[in-house]
Design a protein around this motif. Structure first.
Motif, PDB file in Angstrom:
ATOM      1  N   GLU A 220       0.848  -1.189   0.000  1.00  0.00           N
ATOM      2  CA  GLU A 220       0.000   0.000   0.000  1.00  0.00           C
ATOM      3  C   GLU A 220       0.885   1.241   0.000  1.00  0.00           C
ATOM      4  OE1 GLU A 220      -3.170   2.308   2.968  1.00  0.00           O
ATOM      5  OE2 GLU A 220      -2.665   0.202   3.330  1.00  0.00           O
ATOM      6  N   THR A 221       0.611   2.172  -0.907  1.00  0.00           N
ATOM      7  CA  THR A 221       1.444   3.358  -0.986  1.00  0.00           C
ATOM      8  C   THR A 221       0.619   4.555  -1.461  1.00  0.00           C
ATOM      9  OG1 THR A 221       3.571   4.184  -1.802  1.00  0.00           O
ATOM     10  CG2 THR A 221       2.238   2.899  -3.347  1.00  0.00           C
ATOM     11  N   ARG A 222       1.280   5.695  -1.662  1.00  0.00           N
ATOM     12  CA  ARG A 222       0.549   6.895  -2.081  1.00  0.00           C
ATOM     13  C   ARG A 222       1.474   7.848  -2.816  1.00  0.00           C
ATOM     14  NH1 ARG A 222      -0.123  10.669   3.385  1.00  0.00           N
ATOM     15  NH2 ARG A 222       2.114  10.915   3.817  1.00  0.00           N
ATOM     16  N   GLN A 223       0.840   8.754  -3.558  1.00  0.00           N
ATOM     17  CA  GLN A 223       1.564   9.858  -4.196  1.00  0.00           C
ATOM     18  C   GLN A 223       0.791  11.153  -3.953  1.00  0.00           C
ATOM     19  OE1 GLN A 223       2.321   9.096  -8.352  1.00  0.00           O
ATOM     20  NE2 GLN A 223       3.994   7.713  -7.907  1.00  0.00           N
ATOM     21  N   PRO A 224       1.490  12.222  -3.591  1.00  0.00           N
ATOM     22  CA  PRO A 224       2.906  12.234  -3.232  1.00  0.00           C
ATOM     23  C   PRO A 224       3.113  11.651  -1.839  1.00  0.00           C
ATOM     24  CG  PRO A 224       1.977  14.406  -2.883  1.00  0.00           C
ATOM     25  CD  PRO A 224       0.881  13.583  -3.504  1.00  0.00           C
ATOM     26  N   GLY A 225       4.345  11.260  -1.538  1.00  0.00           N
ATOM     27  CA  GLY A 225       4.697  10.846  -0.189  1.00  0.00           C
ATOM     28  C   GLY A 225       4.988   9.387   0.003  1.00  0.00           C
ATOM     29  N   GLY A 226       5.112   8.605  -1.081  1.00  0.00           N
ATOM     30  CA  GLY A 226       5.347   7.179  -0.933  1.00  0.00           C
ATOM     31  C   GLY A 226       6.798   6.784  -0.746  1.00  0.00           C
ATOM     32  N   SER A 227       7.693   7.753  -0.724  1.00  0.00           N
ATOM     33  CA  SER A 227       9.117   7.521  -0.462  1.00  0.00           C
ATOM     34  C   SER A 227       9.585   8.603   0.514  1.00  0.00           C
ATOM     35  CB  SER A 227       9.925   7.607  -1.765  1.00  0.00           C
ATOM     36  OG  SER A 227       9.908   8.942  -2.262  1.00  0.00           O
ATOM     37  N   PRO A 228      10.754   8.433   1.143  1.00  0.00           N
ATOM     38  CA  PRO A 228      11.241   9.487   2.039  1.00  0.00           C
ATOM     39  C   PRO A 228      11.356  10.848   1.353  1.00  0.00           C
ATOM     40  CG  PRO A 228      12.443   7.462   2.447  1.00  0.00           C
ATOM     41  CD  PRO A 228      11.593   7.205   1.237  1.00  0.00           C
ATOM     42  N   LEU A 229      11.906  10.870   0.129  1.00  0.00           N
ATOM     43  CA  LEU A 229      11.964  12.125  -0.612  1.00  0.00           C
ATOM     44  C   LEU A 229      10.559  12.619  -0.930  1.00  0.00           C
ATOM     45  CD1 LEU A 229      13.461  14.346  -2.165  1.00  0.00           C
ATOM     46  CD2 LEU A 229      13.498  12.803  -4.150  1.00  0.00           C
ATOM     47  N   GLY A 230       9.688  11.699  -1.308  1.00  0.00           N
ATOM     48  CA  GLY A 230       8.321  12.058  -1.633  1.00  0.00           C
ATOM     49  C   GLY A 230       7.579  12.688  -0.468  1.00  0.00           C
ATOM     50  N   GLN A 231       7.877  12.235   0.752  1.00  0.00           N
ATOM     51  CA  GLN A 231       7.221  12.834   1.916  1.00  0.00           C
ATOM     52  C   GLN A 231       7.650  14.286   2.095  1.00  0.00           C
ATOM     53  OE1 GLN A 231       4.713  11.533   3.912  1.00  0.00           O
ATOM     54  NE2 GLN A 231       4.693  13.688   4.537  1.00  0.00           N
ATOM     55  N   GLN A 232       8.910  14.562   1.824  1.00  0.00           N
ATOM     56  CA  GLN A 232       9.364  15.958   1.891  1.00  0.00           C
ATOM     57  C   GLN A 232       8.687  16.808   0.814  1.00  0.00           C
ATOM     58  OE1 GLN A 232      13.747  16.413   2.396  1.00  0.00           O
ATOM     59  NE2 GLN A 232      13.772  14.186   2.598  1.00  0.00           N
ATOM     60  N   ILE A 233       8.557  16.241  -0.382  1.00  0.00           N
ATOM     61  CA  ILE A 233       7.876  16.961  -1.459  1.00  0.00           C
ATOM     62  C   ILE A 233       6.405  17.171  -1.098  1.00  0.00           C
ATOM     63  CG2 ILE A 233       7.128  16.820  -3.870  1.00  0.00           C
ATOM     64  CD1 ILE A 233       9.761  15.326  -4.435  1.00  0.00           C
ATOM     65  N   ARG A 234       5.769  16.166  -0.516  1.00  0.00           N
ATOM     66  CA  ARG A 234       4.362  16.282  -0.113  1.00  0.00           C
ATOM     67  C   ARG A 234       4.166  17.432   0.866  1.00  0.00           C
ATOM     68  NH1 ARG A 234      -0.008  12.761  -0.047  1.00  0.00           N
ATOM     69  NH2 ARG A 234      -1.601  13.263   1.499  1.00  0.00           N
ATOM     70  N   ASP A 235       5.037  17.492   1.872  1.00  0.00           N
ATOM     71  CA  ASP A 235       4.937  18.572   2.852  1.00  0.00           C
ATOM     72  C   ASP A 235       5.092  19.932   2.187  1.00  0.00           C
ATOM     73  OD1 ASP A 235       4.589  16.697   4.846  1.00  0.00           O
ATOM     74  OD2 ASP A 235       6.694  16.707   5.470  1.00  0.00           O
ATOM     75  N   LEU A 236       5.978  20.016   1.211  1.00  0.00           N
ATOM     76  CA  LEU A 236       6.229  21.283   0.537  1.00  0.00           C
ATOM     77  C   LEU A 236       5.044  21.701  -0.333  1.00  0.00           C
ATOM     78  CD1 LEU A 236       8.122  23.591  -0.313  1.00  0.00           C
ATOM     79  CD2 LEU A 236       9.072  22.061  -2.044  1.00  0.00           C
TER      80      LEU A 236
END
Length: 220
Positions: A45-61
């Motif tokens: 189970e995953t998601r976009q944005p935020g499905g990777s450590p880098l992605g979580q930073q991008i999601r927050d931004l």
């Protein structure tokens, strides 16, 4: 069917949930994952944005940061997808797992291409390049009206959710348009009504399309 395969030849499956804010995607991702696991299947189970450590930073931004121009927003979402596919999705498919993602390329095309009026074709080319052409086996679009999504979200809104209803109406129209154009790759589910009924409809459609024997986990 995805080309990612294990050494034994067993291919993974890639299922994506799309729809407007407040449609219930996250809830129905979790319920479908539970149904798949109850059937003895290996699921990521995953998601976009935020499905990777880098992605979580991008999601927050992009969801909780300051002002971002539409083109910069589209490129940030593309960066999230590139990292997510390379680091998370392709390896899971290569292991023969079923990947269930809350959002994927269609969301970027809908939100930045249609909602931000950058042009769906142009945004899609960027996103397709970012994911190296990896397409879902099946996309589930949960459909609700923008005003219903706003009612469900209540007083808490991120940058996307704060946009006016015409922004969200353009997004809804895009999802319905692409689903109608490719019925073999999409199913559209009415997001109104009882959660257990919606879940049962999703489980039946996914099982039928992908040749899986599944039972609902949420009961009326």
């Amino acid at each position: 069917m995805n080309v990612e395969q294990t050494e034994s030849g067993a291919a993974g499956r890639f299922i994506v949930f799309e729809g407007g804010d407040g449609a219930g995607k996250s809830t129905h991702v979790r319920l479908l994952v539970a149904s798949l696991r109850a059937a003895g299947l290996r699921v990521l189970e995953t998601r976009q944005p935020g499905g990777s450590p880098l992605g979580q930073q991008i999601r927050d931004l992009v969801l909780h940061g300051g002002d971002i121009t539409p083109r910069a927003e589209a490129l940030l979402f593309a960066a999230d997808k590139a990292q997510h596919v390379e680091e998370v999705v392709r390896p899971a498919l290569a292991r023969g797992e079923i990947v269930v993602s809350d959002r994927y390329v269609d969301s970027s095309v809908a939100y930045q291409g249609a909602g931000r009026d950058l042009g769906a074709d142009e945004v899609e080319r960027v996103q397709e390049w970012a994911v190296a052409g990896l397409h879902p086996d099946l996309t589930v679009v949960i459909d609700i009206a923008p005003e219903e999504g706003r009612r469900r979200r209540g007083g808490e809104h991120d940058r996307m959710e704060r946009e006016a209803d015409d922004f969200h109406a353009a997004i809804r129209a895009h999802f319905l348009r692409v689903a109608a154009a490719a019925p073999g790759r999409y199913i559209v589910v009415d997001g109104m009504g009882d959660r257990a009924v919606i879940h049962a409809n999703i489980v039946a459609a996914v099982g039928d399309r992908l040749g899986l024997t599944l039972e609902p986990v949420a009961k009326p």
